[in-house]
Design a protein around this motif. Structure first.
Motif, PDB file in Angstrom:
ATOM      1  N   ILE B 215       0.842  -1.196   0.000  1.00  0.00           N
ATOM      2  CA  ILE B 215       0.000   0.000   0.000  1.00  0.00           C
ATOM      3  C   ILE B 215       0.880   1.251   0.000  1.00  0.00           C
ATOM      4  O   ILE B 215       2.081   1.172   0.255  1.00  0.00           O
ATOM      5  CB  ILE B 215      -0.956   0.059   1.219  1.00  0.00           C
ATOM      6  CG1 ILE B 215      -0.171  -0.037   2.528  1.00  0.00           C
ATOM      7  CG2 ILE B 215      -2.022  -1.027   1.132  1.00  0.00           C
ATOM      8  CD1 ILE B 215      -0.982   0.307   3.765  1.00  0.00           C
ATOM      9  N   CYS B 216       0.258   2.366  -0.295  1.00  0.00           N
ATOM     10  CA  CYS B 216       0.961   3.651  -0.323  1.00  0.00           C
ATOM     11  C   CYS B 216       0.070   4.653   0.414  1.00  0.00           C
ATOM     12  O   CYS B 216      -0.628   5.446  -0.195  1.00  0.00           O
ATOM     13  CB  CYS B 216       1.171   4.051  -1.783  1.00  0.00           C
ATOM     14  SG  CYS B 216       1.807   5.711  -2.027  1.00  0.00           S
ATOM     15  N   PRO B 217       0.043   4.561   1.760  1.00  0.00           N
ATOM     16  CA  PRO B 217      -0.986   5.282   2.515  1.00  0.00           C
ATOM     17  C   PRO B 217      -0.797   6.800   2.602  1.00  0.00           C
ATOM     18  O   PRO B 217      -1.781   7.528   2.691  1.00  0.00           O
ATOM     19  CB  PRO B 217      -0.916   4.652   3.909  1.00  0.00           C
ATOM     20  CG  PRO B 217       0.459   4.080   4.006  1.00  0.00           C
ATOM     21  CD  PRO B 217       0.885   3.719   2.617  1.00  0.00           C
ATOM     22  N   ASN B 218       0.443   7.278   2.571  1.00  0.00           N
ATOM     23  CA  ASN B 218       0.660   8.692   2.884  1.00  0.00           C
ATOM     24  C   ASN B 218       1.019   9.577   1.701  1.00  0.00           C
ATOM     25  O   ASN B 218       1.466  10.703   1.881  1.00  0.00           O
ATOM     26  CB  ASN B 218       1.758   8.821   3.943  1.00  0.00           C
ATOM     27  CG  ASN B 218       1.354   8.118   5.225  1.00  0.00           C
ATOM     28  OD1 ASN B 218       0.196   8.169   5.624  1.00  0.00           O
ATOM     29  ND2 ASN B 218       2.294   7.425   5.841  1.00  0.00           N
TER      30      ASN B 218
END
Lengths: 261, 399
Positions: B215-218
């Protein structure tokens, strides 16, 4: 011609398993090697040097033991090597790795050509080479299978595509990533191994690089791995039994039923 | 950001030693010590029953990404025609867009390509951004990259899908690095969480032995390259309405340092394996290069393409363009017939999403049987001619 080759030390096999108990990779007893695609990059750099003169510098990021991989490259014929090693680099994804290696290249400062293998066999991303080029503002060509011409300030090469290849020229300094079709790497010579044994590998930390803390390691990495697992197995199939003629008949009948043919 | 062992909690039970994939944890004097070379993979953290190992990550100042909305698909084209992979991305992009209730857009870059925008709309695009300029005739990382980067800055999508082709995998890292966001390579599965709008990107690593979800949350946009022939193509609906947005780019503002001199096509005259509905593949089990003619005969009867294992390519029996697998092509035909291929994982990852797989091998333990829909144990040199004969009989025609 000053050439920098970026390499990665990887496990010597992709045949890794996930422990069912701990849900993590089992890598026991696996030796480390230079990423196979990077060996082609090293070979190509040495060939350019042999042809038109220059210097080949190996650059890697990794734990202290990655020095061994750099020494192997020196045994093949590279001139010297630098290892970027710092616990602050741990957990880097491809963005942070590209940034860190590009900071190392900036510190080396004198370069005409950077060569990377097309991808590493553990992560299989093929993203770090182009990322380094972008970080340094350099033109690049990925998947190079042949260097047609190289001279001061100029390179002409062939990019391997799905349906053939493209001939591309660009100005130097530049970066290329290479595929295995480009050459047949040599084995280290005895003399090379002796030289590698004595070689001092320079080690640079995050501080040496003047790296921005927000851009390195886990903190500098936009992506996070949230789960690893074994690929799902396909449901079991049906064995077709009988004499050969019979097997052929049964199989074709089954395919006709499924409207495949 | 660092990893540490909380002294008061650690009892020296050594469970963490086993959990470390890199074997660098030791226990000394009833206290776990994390050695040099830790890459913060985090495996030891949940393994510790006493919560004694912690990874502390400095929180990035949370940026407001609420302006980033919408799903984008890169409509890769070659010689003015949109590639099949773009329609697969539209199929997948539609699902994501519906889940997040945002529009699906395509980005079409090239020369004389505007006509193709209508096809993209018929396949589900709500908007198509078109850059139509003679300068953009051939793909070049610098020209296509600059155009794309500028459009992202203007329009702020939250997810960008790009085909994991040689073009896509060259272009995507340039874009992601400049925008300063995450990129996940060669995805085979995509899901989106409607709450935090995170894209869960699943991809193979270690030559297909391991799957990882990333994932790439930020950061936004989230960018993924997606493997060809894994996602289903979007269905065509001539009634679907969409908007074509013509864009221009001032190429005087950038320096293009690369130049494509010529493009050479090398594919053999046979059917391209990546697009074939039926593939008959041969491996080392055929015993000799001349036995590939048995594979070719069956492929001809079925109107299919000829594939090859890596071993047969490495042995010089078949050209590389026929190679199926991790280092060759990923294929997804309706029917895949593996003849004398044992089924190394590198081969399986390149063909296991085929609809029906037939394996012919003399070794009943060969891994290829694990993915096969139908298996025949026996001598491939005898079975192939029998199959060819039987297919000829039922399919008729003059072969």
């Amino acid at each position: 011609m000053n050439i920098i080759v970026c390499i990665k030390q990887v496990p010597g096999t992709t045949d890794v398993k996930i422990s069912e108990k701990t849900n993590t990779l089992v890598r026991e007893g696996v030796e480390s090697i230079i990423n196979p695609f990077d060996v082609y990059a090293i070979e190509e750099a040495i060939r350019i040097k042999e042809k038109i003169g220059g210097k080949v510098t190996i650059l890697s990021m990794g734990p202290p033991q990655a020095k061994e991989a750099i020494k192997e490259a020196i045994a093949m014929g590279a001139d010297d090597g630098i290892l970027l090693s710092d616990r602050a680099f741990a957990g880097s994804d491809t963005w942070a790795t590209s940034y860190t290696l590009s900071m190392g290249i900036k510190k080396i400062s004198a370069y005409d050509l950077i060569i990377c293998g097309k991808q590493a066999i553990d992560g299989d991303t093929a993203q770090v080479g182009p990322g380094i080029a972008e970080s340094l503002g350099l033109p690049f060509v990925a998947y190079v299978r042949k260097i047609e011409e190289i001279k001061e300030g100029y390179i002409r090469c062939e990019r391997m595509m799905e349906e053939g290849y493209e001939a591309i020229e660009m100005s130097l300094p530049a970066l290329i990533t290479v595929v295995k079709e480009i050459n047949e790497p040599r084995l280290p010579s005895l003399k090379g191994m002796m030289r590698a044994k004595k070689a001092e590998i320079t080690a640079w930390t995050a501080q040496d690089l003047n790296a921005e803390p927000a851009n390195i390691g886990l903190t500098g990495s936009p992506t996070q791995v949230v789960k690893i697992f074994s690929p799902p197995a396909r449901p079991g199939g049906e064995m077709i039994l009988g004499e050969i003629g019979e097997q052929a008949e049964k199989l074709v009948t089954r395919l006709r039923e499924l409207k495949i043919v | 950001m660092s990893i540490r062992v909380i002294k008061d909690k650690c009892i020296g039970c050594k469970i963490c030693i086993k959990s470390c994939p890199f074997g660098i944890i030791t226990v000394d004097n009833k206290l776990a010590i994390i050695g040099d070379g830790c890459n913060l993979c985090g495996a030891c953290v949940p393994a510790c029953k006493f919560k004694a190992i912690v990874i502390e990550k400095e929180q990035k100042a949370t940026q407001d990404y609420s302006a980033y909305r919408g799903i984008w698909v890169f409509a890769e084209q070659r010689k003015g025609k949109v590639e099949g992979v773009a329609y697969e991305l539209l199929g997948e992009g539609r699902k994501l867009a519906d889940k997040l209730q945002v529009p699906l857009s395509a980005v079409l870059i090239g020369d004389k390509v505007t006509e193709q925008a209508k096809e993209l709309i018929a396949h589900g695009a709500d908007k198509v951004y078109v850059y139509d300029d003679p300068i953009l005739n051939n793909f070049q990382d610098d020209s296509y990259g600059e155009v794309f980067i500028k459009l992202v800055a203007e329009e702020k999508p939250e997810i960008i899908l790009i085909g994991a082709t040689s073009i896509g995998r060259s272009l995507a890292p340039k874009i992601a690095f400049r925008i300063r966001t995450g990129l996940t390579a060669d995805c085979t599965g995509l899901e989106v969480d409607p709450l935090n709008r995170n894209l869960m990107q699943t991809r193979p690593a270690f030559g297909g032995n391991i799957m990882a979800t990333i994932i790439c949350p930020n950061y936004r946009p989230q960018i993924a390259t997606v493997r060809h022939k894994v996602m289903k193509k979007a269905a065509r609906d001539a009634g679907h309405k969409g908007e074509i947005i013509q864009k221009t780019f001032d190429f005087k503002s950038i320096t293009i340092k690369t130049k494509v001199l010529n493009i050479v096509e090398e594919v053999a005259k046979t059917i391209n394996i990546a697009e074939a509905d039926i593939i008959v593949s041969g491996g080392r089990g055929l015993g000799a290069p001349e036995n590939f003619k048995l594979v070719e005969e069956l492929a001809q009867v079925l109107g299919g393409a000829v594939g090859s294992s890596r071993a047969a390519v490495d042995a010089g029996w078949m050209p590389y363009s026929h190679q199926v697998g991790q280092t060759g092509r990923t294929v997804c035909p309706k029917l895949y017939i593996a003849c004398g291929i044992s089924g190394a994982i590198q081969h399986l990852v390149g063909m296991q999403s085929s609809d029906v797989i037939i394996a012919i091998n003399k070794d009943p333990q060969a891994p290829i049987f694990k993915v096969a829909t139908f298996g025949i144990e026996g001598d491939v040199l005898q079975i192939l001619p029998a199959l060819t004969k039987q297919f000829k009989k039922v399919l008729g025609g003059d072969y």
